[in-house]
Design an enzyme around this catalytic site. Structure first.
Site, PDB file in Angstrom:
ATOM      1  N   CYS A  45       8.242  21.388  29.362  1.00 27.23           N
ATOM      2  CA  CYS A  45       8.578  21.393  30.780  1.00 27.23           C
ATOM      3  C   CYS A  45       7.578  22.227  31.571  1.00 27.23           C
ATOM      4  O   CYS A  45       7.829  22.584  32.725  1.00 27.23           O
ATOM      5  CB  CYS A  45       9.993  21.912  31.011  1.00 27.23           C
ATOM      6  SG  CYS A  45      10.276  23.598  30.438  1.00 27.23           S
ATOM      7  N   PHE A 100      15.974  25.144  20.111  1.00 26.13           N
ATOM      8  CA  PHE A 100      16.147  25.586  21.500  1.00 26.13           C
ATOM      9  C   PHE A 100      17.287  24.790  22.150  1.00 26.13           C
ATOM     10  O   PHE A 100      17.127  24.160  23.182  1.00 26.13           O
ATOM     11  CB  PHE A 100      14.857  25.403  22.302  1.00 26.13           C
ATOM     12  CG  PHE A 100      13.633  25.986  21.653  1.00 26.13           C
ATOM     13  CD1 PHE A 100      13.328  27.333  21.811  1.00 26.13           C
ATOM     14  CD2 PHE A 100      12.804  25.198  20.872  1.00 26.13           C
ATOM     15  CE1 PHE A 100      12.182  27.876  21.214  1.00 26.13           C
ATOM     16  CE2 PHE A 100      11.668  25.726  20.268  1.00 26.13           C
ATOM     17  CZ  PHE A 100      11.353  27.067  20.433  1.00 26.13           C
ATOM     18  N   ASP A 143      19.230  28.503  18.542  1.00 24.19           N
ATOM     19  CA  ASP A 143      18.828  29.137  19.790  1.00 24.19           C
ATOM     20  C   ASP A 143      18.832  30.652  19.573  1.00 24.19           C
ATOM     21  O   ASP A 143      19.664  31.169  18.813  1.00 24.19           O
ATOM     22  CB  ASP A 143      19.762  28.774  20.942  1.00 24.19           C
ATOM     23  CG  ASP A 143      19.074  28.884  22.303  1.00 24.19           C
ATOM     24  OD1 ASP A 143      18.736  27.840  22.886  1.00 24.19           O
ATOM     25  OD2 ASP A 143      18.861  30.015  22.757  1.00 24.19           O
ATOM     26  N   SER A 144      17.918  31.343  20.257  1.00 24.55           N
ATOM     27  CA  SER A 144      17.829  32.792  20.100  1.00 24.55           C
ATOM     28  C   SER A 144      18.785  33.546  21.020  1.00 24.55           C
ATOM     29  O   SER A 144      18.987  34.746  20.861  1.00 24.55           O
ATOM     30  CB  SER A 144      16.396  33.263  20.384  1.00 24.55           C
ATOM     31  OG  SER A 144      16.023  32.956  21.717  1.00 24.55           O
ATOM     32  N   ASN A 196      15.666  33.091  16.044  1.00 25.46           N
ATOM     33  CA  ASN A 196      14.373  32.831  16.661  1.00 25.46           C
ATOM     34  C   ASN A 196      13.855  31.515  16.095  1.00 25.46           C
ATOM     35  O   ASN A 196      13.654  31.393  14.882  1.00 25.46           O
ATOM     36  CB  ASN A 196      13.411  33.975  16.353  1.00 25.46           C
ATOM     37  CG  ASN A 196      12.037  33.761  16.950  1.00 25.46           C
ATOM     38  OD1 ASN A 196      11.313  32.851  16.570  1.00 25.46           O
ATOM     39  ND2 ASN A 196      11.664  34.621  17.880  1.00 25.46           N
ATOM     40  N   ASP A 201      13.089  21.431  22.431  1.00 24.04           N
ATOM     41  CA  ASP A 201      13.103  21.536  23.896  1.00 24.04           C
ATOM     42  C   ASP A 201      12.955  23.006  24.292  1.00 24.04           C
ATOM     43  O   ASP A 201      13.899  23.628  24.791  1.00 24.04           O
ATOM     44  CB  ASP A 201      14.402  20.948  24.443  1.00 24.04           C
ATOM     45  CG  ASP A 201      14.435  20.935  25.969  1.00 24.04           C
ATOM     46  OD1 ASP A 201      13.357  21.009  26.590  1.00 24.04           O
ATOM     47  OD2 ASP A 201      15.542  20.873  26.538  1.00 24.04           O
TER      48      ASP A 201
END
Length: 394
Positions: A337, A228, A249-250, A276, A297
């Site tokens: 988060c 991510f 990252d997607s 993904n 993350d």
């Protein structure tokens, strides 16, 4: 006539204990217009301070002062808050050209965000978000106060968070002052990123992760994986010490931004892959690929309480697979988060993941959002970012 609000005994106790939010169920009476600053009293007219008022949000009152004396005029009050917040940031010795200047309730300006971005040439830009009826109403005065304080080259209003809709406010993005380029080159330590202040995540960058990016670089070695990655925040910092870095990252736009940042920083040993992350972690495990350092993350999996159970399953899956990919002695820097997933819940998920992965994990460090995103002891909602550093022992 001064706008007034009367709170219940429970509401008064909440104020006494330091929480600035008073919910609709604890407001007994109110005489005010949407966005007014109101005088708050309890039983028998006991003065409790001053708050902003919303006529639609469940957070009806947001305390801004516990003094009995009226506030100074709005421009003077805003200017004082900005100067106090800036003075605190100056003590932090931030090694970056971008940081949060105003962090809402933690800086005495409820539902108000101001992020400062500086480019390599010394130009200064602000990104502003006003997330309540009151802060939306004082936006023009806030812009004037920021201009008077810093004389920036430009100010962008990023009023696109969906939380504004809970206040009956529309969503919009516009330049409120000066000129703002399409992208700003921001330095974070030795790394330079491009930030899109109009359409980038949050206000352009994940400034709350800045210090965690640097912390991950301390543990980085060997082959590193950044899941991510967004714009490469963890990957680019780890590249200074890692032999190789794979960033995943997607989002095609995030991958493109990371590739550009990799080239800008001349990091030939960083590979960026659009994928993904859940699926890619599974494929890496099947192929028996192993790493010495892994960062995770992900976006907020639990944006409300109803999503917590599913979020916990998601956190468990990605961390379980990361632990299986980690070589003994390697470090996992893993984040959440999601405010609705507190630290205790997150640590429990990590413990379950370690058990299922048959990996003995040591807890090295517990971290939170950067110091320029201060938390209030009485307000658990201000502690939302969890960053846990683990080491695989066997």
């Amino acid at each position: 006539m001064t706008p007034q609000a009367v709170v219940s005994r429970r509401g008064a106790e909440r104020i006494r204990r330091g929480h600035p939010w008073i919910f609709r169920s604890d407001v007994d009476d109110v005489s005010a217009e949407p966005g007014d600053i109101v005088r708050v009293t309890g039983e028998r007219g006991r003065p409790l301070g001053w708050a902003t008022f919303s006529d639609v949000s469940q957070i009806t009152l947001r305390m801004i002062s516990r003094d009995e004396e009226p506030l100074p005029d709005l421009p003077a009050w805003l200017g004082a808050r900005i100067r106090a917040a800036a003075a605190f940031r100056a003590t932090l010795e931030i090694d970056s050209t971008a940081w949060r200047l105003i962090n809402g309730e933690s800086d005495g300006l409820p539902a108000t965000i101001v992020d400062r971005y500086g480019d390599e040439g010394g130009a200064e830009y602000f990104v502003v978000q006003t997330l309540s009826q009151a802060s939306h109403r004082w936006l023009p005065s806030l812009i004037e106060a920021l201009v008077e304080y810093a004389h920036p080259r430009g100010i962008v209003v990023r009023n696109d968070p969906k939380v504004r809709q809970l206040e009956g406010l529309d969503l919009n993005v516009h330049v409120a002052y000066g000129e703002v380029p399409e992208r700003v080159a921001v330095r974070e330590g030795a790394v330079v990123y491009h930030a899109d202040l109009r359409t980038g995540q949050k206000t352009g960058l994940f400034l709350d992760q800045r210090e965690n990016h640097r912390a991950a670089a301390v543990y980085a070695r060997g082959d590193a994986l950044d899941g991510f990655t967004y714009n490469g925040g963890f990957a680019l910092q780890m590249a200074a010490k890692a032999t190789s870095v794979l960033a995943l990252d997607s989002s095609a736009s995030a991958v493109a931004a990371t590739v550009e940042n990799v080239k800008r920083n001349r990091l030939e040993h960083v590979e960026v892959r659009e994928a993904n992350v859940f699926d890619e972690l599974r494929e890496l495990e099947i192929s028996r690929t192993r790493f010495d350092t892994i960062t995770l993350d992900p976006p907020a999996f639990a944006k409300n309480k109803a999503a917590v159970e599913r979020a916990l399953a998601g956190y468990k899956e990605i961390n379980l697979r990361a632990m299986r990919l980690l070589r003994p002695g390697g470090h996992l820097v893993t984040c959440s988060c999601s405010y609705n997933v507190d630290e205790t819940m997150f640590l429990s998920v990590l413990q379950d993941a370690a058990a299922d992965a048959r990996a003995e994990m040591g807890l090295v460090e517990k971290r939170a959002q950067g110091r320029d995103h201060p938390m209030l002891l009485a307000v658990p909602e201000t502690f939302y970012l969890k960053c846990i550093v683990l080491r695989r022992l066997s």
